[in-house]
Design a protein around this motif. Sequence first.
Motif, mmCIF file in Angstrom:
data_model
loop_
_atom_site.group_PDB
_atom_site.id
_atom_site.type_symbol
_atom_site.label_atom_id
_atom_site.label_comp_id
_atom_site.label_asym_id
_atom_site.label_seq_id
_atom_site.Cartn_x
_atom_site.Cartn_y
_atom_site.Cartn_z
ATOM 1 N N LYS A 86 0.823 -1.213 0.000
ATOM 2 C CA LYS A 86 0.000 0.000 0.000
ATOM 3 C C LYS A 86 0.859 1.267 0.000
ATOM 4 C CE LYS A 86 -4.372 -0.039 1.823
ATOM 5 N NZ LYS A 86 -5.326 0.063 2.921
ATOM 6 N N ILE A 87 1.973 1.221 0.698
ATOM 7 C CA ILE A 87 2.867 2.385 0.712
ATOM 8 C C ILE A 87 3.372 2.644 -0.702
ATOM 9 C CG2 ILE A 87 5.041 3.312 1.593
ATOM 10 C CD1 ILE A 87 4.573 1.507 4.091
ATOM 11 N N TRP A 88 3.806 1.588 -1.381
ATOM 12 C CA TRP A 88 4.286 1.732 -2.755
ATOM 13 C C TRP A 88 3.162 2.249 -3.652
ATOM 14 C CZ3 TRP A 88 2.450 -0.516 -7.223
ATOM 15 C CH2 TRP A 88 3.213 -0.267 -8.376
ATOM 16 N N TYR A 89 1.995 1.642 -3.566
ATOM 17 C CA TYR A 89 0.871 2.036 -4.412
ATOM 18 C C TYR A 89 0.527 3.519 -4.208
ATOM 19 C CZ TYR A 89 -3.850 2.480 -6.231
ATOM 20 O OH TYR A 89 -4.949 2.908 -6.917
ATOM 21 N N ILE A 133 3.955 13.774 1.062
ATOM 22 C CA ILE A 133 4.527 12.498 1.497
ATOM 23 C C ILE A 133 3.409 11.463 1.536
ATOM 24 C CG2 ILE A 133 5.778 11.273 3.311
ATOM 25 C CD1 ILE A 133 6.783 14.019 4.303
ATOM 26 N N SER A 134 3.670 10.291 0.946
ATOM 27 C CA SER A 134 2.671 9.222 0.976
ATOM 28 C C SER A 134 2.994 8.247 2.102
ATOM 29 C CB SER A 134 2.640 8.492 -0.370
ATOM 30 O OG SER A 134 3.888 7.906 -0.630
ATOM 31 N N ASP A 135 1.950 7.583 2.574
ATOM 32 C CA ASP A 135 2.107 6.509 3.543
ATOM 33 C C ASP A 135 1.072 5.433 3.238
ATOM 34 O OD1 ASP A 135 -0.337 7.340 4.634
ATOM 35 O OD2 ASP A 135 0.473 7.878 6.574
ATOM 36 N N ARG A 136 0.902 4.500 4.134
ATOM 37 C CA ARG A 136 -0.009 3.374 3.900
ATOM 38 C C ARG A 136 -1.471 3.803 3.797
ATOM 39 N NH1 ARG A 136 1.676 0.612 9.403
ATOM 40 N NH2 ARG A 136 3.573 1.665 8.744
ATOM 41 N N ASN A 137 -1.815 4.994 4.271
ATOM 42 C CA ASN A 137 -3.199 5.451 4.282
ATOM 43 C C ASN A 137 -3.566 6.376 3.127
ATOM 44 O OD1 ASN A 137 -3.825 4.149 6.813
ATOM 45 N ND2 ASN A 137 -2.512 5.692 7.735
ATOM 46 N N GLY A 138 -2.574 7.033 2.575
ATOM 47 C CA GLY A 138 -2.856 7.987 1.508
ATOM 48 C C GLY A 138 -1.713 8.944 1.314
ATOM 49 N N VAL A 139 -2.061 10.208 1.101
ATOM 50 C CA VAL A 139 -1.080 11.248 0.819
ATOM 51 C C VAL A 139 -1.291 12.381 1.820
ATOM 52 C CG1 VAL A 139 -0.397 12.972 -0.902
ATOM 53 C CG2 VAL A 139 -0.934 10.655 -1.629
ATOM 54 N N ALA A 170 -6.332 7.682 0.124
ATOM 55 C CA ALA A 170 -6.347 6.902 -1.114
ATOM 56 C C ALA A 170 -7.363 5.782 -0.935
ATOM 57 C CB ALA A 170 -4.963 6.331 -1.401
ATOM 58 N N ASN A 171 -8.137 5.515 -1.971
ATOM 59 C CA ASN A 171 -9.159 4.487 -1.804
ATOM 60 C C ASN A 171 -9.283 3.542 -2.990
ATOM 61 O OD1 ASN A 171 -10.305 6.246 -3.592
ATOM 62 N ND2 ASN A 171 -11.973 6.876 -2.264
ATOM 63 N N ASN A 172 -8.357 3.550 -3.901
ATOM 64 C CA ASN A 172 -8.453 2.678 -5.072
ATOM 65 C C ASN A 172 -7.576 1.442 -4.973
ATOM 66 O OD1 ASN A 172 -10.224 4.447 -6.344
ATOM 67 N ND2 ASN A 172 -8.549 5.641 -7.181
ATOM 68 N N PHE A 173 -6.853 1.271 -3.859
ATOM 69 C CA PHE A 173 -5.897 0.176 -3.740
ATOM 70 C C PHE A 173 -6.547 -1.193 -3.906
ATOM 71 C CE2 PHE A 173 -3.803 -3.050 -1.125
ATOM 72 C CZ PHE A 173 -2.579 -3.113 -1.767
#
Length: 129
Positions: A2-5, A79-85, A107-110
């Motif tokens: 998720k972090i990468w995505y 900065i992005s993280d596992r939850n979004g930006v 982010a919600n498309n993962f």
Amino acid sequence: LKIWYNSQNKLNLELYKQANDILSQITQGQDMGSLAAKFTQDQLGKNTEGDLGYVQITNLLPELREPIANMNVGDVKIISDRNGVHIFKIEGENDNQPHLREIYLGANNFDQWLLNQSKSFKVSILLKI
């Protein structure tokens, strides 16, 4: 994963467009607190205008620690993280603790992206024992 995505601009075009638009407004002199109250997707952040106060770097998510530790007072960064930006600004510093202000965009498309990716997976047997 998720972090990468969440860090992939091409996979999150609308999210990064919004983040960059907000960042541009901040760099052009608009008040980040007002923008946080308007745009952040975190209710507490809306109420506090994104003011997180002075924080211990070690209390942040691991993926946020290094990027924030490398920022200086006045810096604003996406900065992005596992939850979004997040859009973070270092507003001050006290005893090596940055005073952070944040705008969070989730982010919600993962899950849909992962499902689509998994449909194209192929399994091959390379060894027969």
